[in-house]
Every structure is written in C-alpha cells, then in structure tokens.
Design a protein around this motif. Structure first.
Motif, PDB file in Angstrom:
ATOM      1  N   PHE A   1       7.286 -12.947  16.321  1.00 26.05           N
ATOM      2  CA  PHE A   1       7.787 -12.302  17.523  1.00 26.05           C
ATOM      3  C   PHE A   1       8.494 -13.318  18.402  1.00 26.05           C
ATOM      4  N   SER A   2       9.509 -12.846  19.107  1.00 24.47           N
ATOM      5  CA  SER A   2      10.116 -13.670  20.145  1.00 24.47           C
ATOM      6  C   SER A   2       9.247 -13.588  21.393  1.00 24.47           C
ATOM      7  N   THR A   3       9.610 -14.355  22.405  1.00 23.97           N
ATOM      8  CA  THR A   3       8.802 -14.359  23.630  1.00 23.97           C
ATOM      9  C   THR A   3       8.807 -13.005  24.333  1.00 23.97           C
ATOM     10  N   ASP A   4       9.844 -12.194  24.085  1.00 20.57           N
ATOM     11  CA  ASP A   4       9.875 -10.854  24.678  1.00 20.57           C
ATOM     12  C   ASP A   4       9.402  -9.787  23.693  1.00 20.57           C
ATOM     13  N   LEU A   5       8.642 -10.230  22.672  1.00 19.53           N
ATOM     14  CA  LEU A   5       7.961  -9.354  21.703  1.00 19.53           C
ATOM     15  C   LEU A   5       8.920  -8.591  20.791  1.00 19.53           C
ATOM     16  N   ARG A   6      10.100  -9.154  20.561  1.00 18.65           N
ATOM     17  CA  ARG A   6      10.973  -8.552  19.561  1.00 18.65           C
ATOM     18  C   ARG A   6      10.587  -9.103  18.189  1.00 18.65           C
ATOM     19  N   PRO A   7      10.269  -8.218  17.229  1.00 20.09           N
ATOM     20  CA  PRO A   7       9.842  -8.701  15.918  1.00 20.09           C
ATOM     21  C   PRO A   7      11.018  -9.155  15.065  1.00 20.09           C
ATOM     22  N   SER A   8      10.794 -10.178  14.268  1.00 20.38           N
ATOM     23  CA  SER A   8      11.779 -10.653  13.296  1.00 20.38           C
ATOM     24  C   SER A   8      11.106 -10.751  11.940  1.00 20.38           C
ATOM     25  N   TYR A   9      11.683 -10.076  10.949  1.00 19.75           N
ATOM     26  CA  TYR A   9      11.141 -10.092   9.586  1.00 19.75           C
ATOM     27  C   TYR A   9      12.049 -10.942   8.720  1.00 19.75           C
ATOM     28  N   GLU A  10      11.480 -11.843   7.945  1.00 20.43           N
ATOM     29  CA  GLU A  10      12.262 -12.814   7.191  1.00 20.43           C
ATOM     30  C   GLU A  10      12.150 -12.631   5.680  1.00 20.43           C
ATOM     31  N   GLY A  11      11.540 -11.552   5.241  1.00 17.56           N
ATOM     32  CA  GLY A  11      11.333 -11.352   3.813  1.00 17.56           C
ATOM     33  C   GLY A  11      12.445 -10.550   3.165  1.00 17.56           C
ATOM     34  N   THR A  12      12.375 -10.429   1.849  1.00 16.80           N
ATOM     35  CA  THR A  12      13.320  -9.644   1.057  1.00 16.80           C
ATOM     36  C   THR A  12      12.533  -8.741   0.115  1.00 16.80           C
ATOM     37  N   LEU A  13      13.239  -7.790  -0.501  1.00 16.54           N
ATOM     38  CA  LEU A  13      12.574  -6.897  -1.445  1.00 16.54           C
ATOM     39  C   LEU A  13      11.949  -7.675  -2.586  1.00 16.54           C
ATOM     40  N   PHE A  14      12.674  -8.664  -3.117  1.00 17.43           N
ATOM     41  CA  PHE A  14      12.134  -9.423  -4.245  1.00 17.43           C
ATOM     42  C   PHE A  14      10.999 -10.338  -3.800  1.00 17.43           C
ATOM     43  N   GLY A  15      11.021 -10.725  -2.517  1.00 17.97           N
ATOM     44  CA  GLY A  15       9.905 -11.501  -2.006  1.00 17.97           C
ATOM     45  C   GLY A  15       8.624 -10.702  -1.969  1.00 17.97           C
ATOM     46  N   LEU A  16       8.753  -9.390  -1.830  1.00 21.57           N
ATOM     47  CA  LEU A  16       7.572  -8.528  -1.843  1.00 21.57           C
ATOM     48  C   LEU A  16       6.942  -8.460  -3.229  1.00 21.57           C
ATOM     49  N   LEU A  17       7.754  -8.715  -4.251  1.00 17.17           N
ATOM     50  CA  LEU A  17       7.270  -8.598  -5.633  1.00 17.17           C
ATOM     51  C   LEU A  17       6.711  -9.932  -6.113  1.00 17.17           C
ATOM     52  N   ASN A  18       5.775 -10.473  -5.361  1.00 16.15           N
ATOM     53  CA  ASN A  18       5.135 -11.729  -5.739  1.00 16.15           C
ATOM     54  C   ASN A  18       3.921 -11.447  -6.627  1.00 16.15           C
ATOM     55  N   PRO A  19       3.377 -12.456  -7.300  1.00 11.52           N
ATOM     56  CA  PRO A  19       2.266 -12.219  -8.240  1.00 11.52           C
ATOM     57  C   PRO A  19       1.058 -11.536  -7.620  1.00 11.52           C
ATOM     58  N   VAL A  20       0.667 -11.937  -6.407  1.00 12.57           N
ATOM     59  CA  VAL A  20      -0.492 -11.318  -5.761  1.00 12.57           C
ATOM     60  C   VAL A  20      -0.231  -9.837  -5.517  1.00 12.57           C
ATOM     61  N   ALA A  21       0.955  -9.517  -4.998  1.00 10.79           N
ATOM     62  CA  ALA A  21       1.281  -8.127  -4.704  1.00 10.79           C
ATOM     63  C   ALA A  21       1.362  -7.283  -5.978  1.00 10.79           C
ATOM     64  N   LEU A  22       1.959  -7.835  -7.021  1.00  8.64           N
ATOM     65  CA  LEU A  22       2.056  -7.093  -8.277  1.00  8.64           C
ATOM     66  C   LEU A  22       0.678  -6.868  -8.887  1.00  8.64           C
ATOM     67  N   TYR A  23      -0.207  -7.848  -8.737  1.00  8.82           N
ATOM     68  CA  TYR A  23      -1.585  -7.674  -9.214  1.00  8.82           C
ATOM     69  C   TYR A  23      -2.243  -6.500  -8.490  1.00  8.82           C
ATOM     70  N   CYS A  24      -2.088  -6.460  -7.158  1.00  6.08           N
ATOM     71  CA  CYS A  24      -2.654  -5.341  -6.395  1.00  6.08           C
ATOM     72  C   CYS A  24      -1.979  -4.025  -6.780  1.00  6.08           C
ATOM     73  N   GLY A  25      -0.685  -4.088  -7.126  1.00  9.91           N
ATOM     74  CA  GLY A  25      -0.012  -2.897  -7.596  1.00  9.91           C
ATOM     75  C   GLY A  25      -0.630  -2.358  -8.874  1.00  9.91           C
ATOM     76  N   LEU A  26      -1.043  -3.254  -9.772  1.00  3.39           N
ATOM     77  CA  LEU A  26      -1.707  -2.828 -11.005  1.00  3.39           C
ATOM     78  C   LEU A  26      -3.076  -2.213 -10.711  1.00  3.39           C
ATOM     79  N   VAL A  27      -3.781  -2.769  -9.724  1.00  2.00           N
ATOM     80  CA  VAL A  27      -5.062  -2.169  -9.314  1.00  2.00           C
ATOM     81  C   VAL A  27      -4.829  -0.751  -8.833  1.00  2.00           C
ATOM     82  N   SER A  28      -3.821  -0.579  -7.970  1.00  4.89           N
ATOM     83  CA  SER A  28      -3.517   0.747  -7.428  1.00  4.89           C
ATOM     84  C   SER A  28      -3.094   1.714  -8.529  1.00  4.89           C
TER      85      SER A  28
END
Length: 384
Positions: free
Chosen positions: A153-180
């Motif tokens: 967040f900035s000082t005035d509480l504006r959120p900034s997201y720095e990720g990408t779609l492929f960043g979401l597909l990391n090993p931990v997340a894919l493992y949880c996807g298999l659980v689901s």
C-alpha cells in the motif's frame, strides 16, 4: 448481549467466520457440480450415460452457485481491501474461472438441442472445462494466499499489485490446486455414487476412491511441508487492536517458517481439524469400496469442511499476507468495513441466510431419488 454482539471486535470475528462458512458452503454444494463436470469424460462412455451424470446436477447447479455469489458479495461488503486486491491482482485467474463457469450454463442449455453426436461431445467437453478449471484455480488461489501475494500500500492506502498470471502458477500454488482438484473430484464422485445408478455410479466409485486417497495424501503432504517450515508462513508481532480503525499499515508482520503453525501450538485442540481433514477422505475412500453412498457423501463433506477450515485456522488473524512487505498484509482486525456496515449486514444475514438454507433443503427434498437411464429416457426432451 446485543452490545457484545455488535461491538467492533465481535463483528469482525463473526464476519471472518461467516466468510469461511460461505466459502465452505460453496465448496460443499457447487463443489460436487464441478466434480461431476470434471469426471464426465471418465464416468460416462455413451450419450445416455452422460445424460444420467448431467441430470444428477442439472436441476440443482443454479441454486448451488448462490453460495459463490454470496461469498463474493460478502468479500465486497465486509472486506473491501481484500476484494480490491484479490479481484484486481488475480484478475486474469478470475477471468479464467468466470469463463469456465460461464461455459457450464450454456452447455446445460444447448447440449440436448441437437441429436448430433459431435455437437453433444463438444458441449460435454465444455462441462468438463467448467468443472475442472475452477476446481484447480480455486486451489491455486488458496496456495498463493498461503505463500503470500506481492502487493503493498502507498501512504494513502492505494494498493499496488506486482504479480503476474504466471507468477500465480508457482509450485506451492499448483500443489494446493491439486489438493483442491482431487478433493472436488472425490466430492463429485461421491455425489454420482449417491445419486446415479448403473455404470456411471460404478465408475464413479472406482475413480472416487482413488481421488479420496489422493486428497488425503496430498493434504497430509502439505501439512508435512508446513511442519518442516518449507511452505513458510507469517506472524503478527505487534499488539493487535481489535476495535481500531481499518488501516493495514498500523501493524508489524514478519515472515516466519512456523507462522502457520502458531495457532495450533497455542491451542492443541485445533489439531483435530487437520487430522479430520486427512481421516475424512480416507473414510470416503472406504465408503466407496463398501458401497455406502450416504456415509461416503457425508465423509466427503466433512473432508472439504476440515481442509478449508484448516487453512483459515492456520492463517488467522491474517486474511491475505503480503510477500513484498509483510507488514502491509491484510488482517481480520484492520481490513474490514466499518462497524455500522458489518452490523447492518449481519442483521440482513440473520434474516435471509436461513431462508436460503430452508429453500435449498426444500429443493433437495423435492428432487430426492436416483437418476437412472430409464428415468432419463422416460423424461424425454425435458431431461438434459
């Protein structure tokens, strides 16, 4: 009593619990719809068998999606910062889920409009995508929440997201996807075994037993990773002000290898929840083999409840951790709407949620009974 129920601390915790209830309700109800869709190419080999499988969920899938809408609405109204970050940061993943879920109603409506085998096969694959993709992506989202999401967040509480779609597909997340995915395939198979007759139910029992074992093993493996400190975690180290203003910049959070275990260390009785998250799928696997459809379906529900509840209990009071600046993580005590908003929403929920539950129970009672090839043929064009 009223003053206690409507104080800011209680309202925040109540809405954290209600968010969990809505997410679990969605997984337990619409979860078997997604599971059936993901299983469709494997449990049904002929057109009439596919119609049997589809007609087990055809009359109820729309009502089950109410839980999805309620969950999204609850996040928007009760946890606006969480809504803003998750629905914007995970935008492409959300779009993928919505696209897959939009395919499902279209497939239900158009599949039987023509007798052409290729036409029906294409819509059957659309149902498969509409079931398998959300089941996987929802788990990926949970995995990213556990791992931490790159935002600040900035000082005035504006959120900034720095990720990408492929960043979401990391090993931990894919493992949880298999659980689901394995968990919801188990649930879909339990529903088919409970609701269908003939070869569809027989194949569902075989696949469901394997999926239940996979869910138990994968969930237990994830617990081992957490216990070994390989998955990581986060911990609030500053004083918690439960009735303070919603400002995620007013606390200190650190990345801690054992952060997701601290609540279980502090309250050992909570360990019963993840234990049941392993035992219940194993009971479901045994139920598939013993052809105890009712008990299998109940065990599947219990497994889903405990697996999702384990995540919530491990993360509490954090809702969404920040991997780039842990102190900007969203927590139950600093990311909610105002006290008045939470109070008014709780009053509306107390009135209307029982009506939703009562109507859902009535619909299932009316539609009680198994679906067979003979019943589908007898229904003619009125069946899916």
């Amino acid at each position: 009593m009223i003053d206690f129920l409507f104080n800011y601390e209680t309202l925040r915790i109540v809405w954290w619990v209600l968010l969990g209830v809505l997410l679990i309700g969605f997984a337990v109800t619409d979860g078997f719809d997604m599971g059936v869709g993901a299983l469709l190419p494997f449990v049904a080999k002929t057109d009439i068998e596919r119609r049997v499988a589809i007609n087990t969920i055809g009359p109820v899938w729309e009502g089950n999606q109410v839980w999805f809408v309620l969950g999204g609405g609850a996040i928007f109204a009760a946890w606006p910062a969480l809504y803003a970050l998750s629905f914007s940061g995970f935008y492409l993943a959300m779009f993928l889920v919505l696209f897959a879920m939009i395919l499902r109603p279209v497939a239900f409506k158009y599949r039987s409009k023509r007798e052409d085998a290729r036409w029906r096969s294409n819509w059957d694959w659309a149902l498969f995508i509409g079931g398998a993709v959300p089941a996987l992506v929802f788990g990926v989202a949970v995995g990213n929440a556990l791992k931490g999401v790159p935002f600040h967040f900035s000082t005035d509480l504006r959120p900034s997201y720095e990720g990408t779609l492929f960043g979401l597909l990391n090993p931990v997340a894919l493992y949880c996807g298999l659980v689901s995915l394995s968990m919801l395939v188990m649930h879909g198979a339990a529903w088919l075994a409970f609701k269908a007759e003939g070869p569809v139910a027989d194949r569902a029992r075989i696949i469901g037993g394997k999926a239940a074992l996979a869910a138990a093993v994968l969930f237990a493996g994830g617990g081992v990773l957490v216990w070994l400190g390989l998955l990581g975690g986060y911990e609030v180290t500053s004083a918690i002000v439960w009735d303070g203003p919603s400002n995620p910049l007013g606390k200190t959070v650190i990345a801690n290898a054992n952060g997701w275990l601290r609540n279980f260390y502090a309250t050992p009785a909570l360990c019963l929840v993840p234990v049941l998250g392993i035992v219940a799928p194993l009971l479901a696997a045994a139920g598939f083999g013993a052809r105890r459809e009712g008990l299998t379906f109940l065990a599947s529900k219990l497994g889903i409840f405990c697996i999702i509840a384990t995540v919530g209990l491990a993360m509490f009071p954090i809702i969404l951790p920040s991997s780039t600046n842990p102190s900007h993580s969203l927590a139950v005590f600093d990311a909610s709407s105002s006290r008045a908003t939470l109070r008014n929403m709780l009053i509306a929920t107390v009135i209307f949620l029982p009506l939703v539950l009562a109507y859902t129970a009535w619909v299932y009672s009316v539609l009680w009974g198994k679906v067979s090839e003979a019943s589908v043929r007898g229904a003619g064009s009125s069946a899916y």
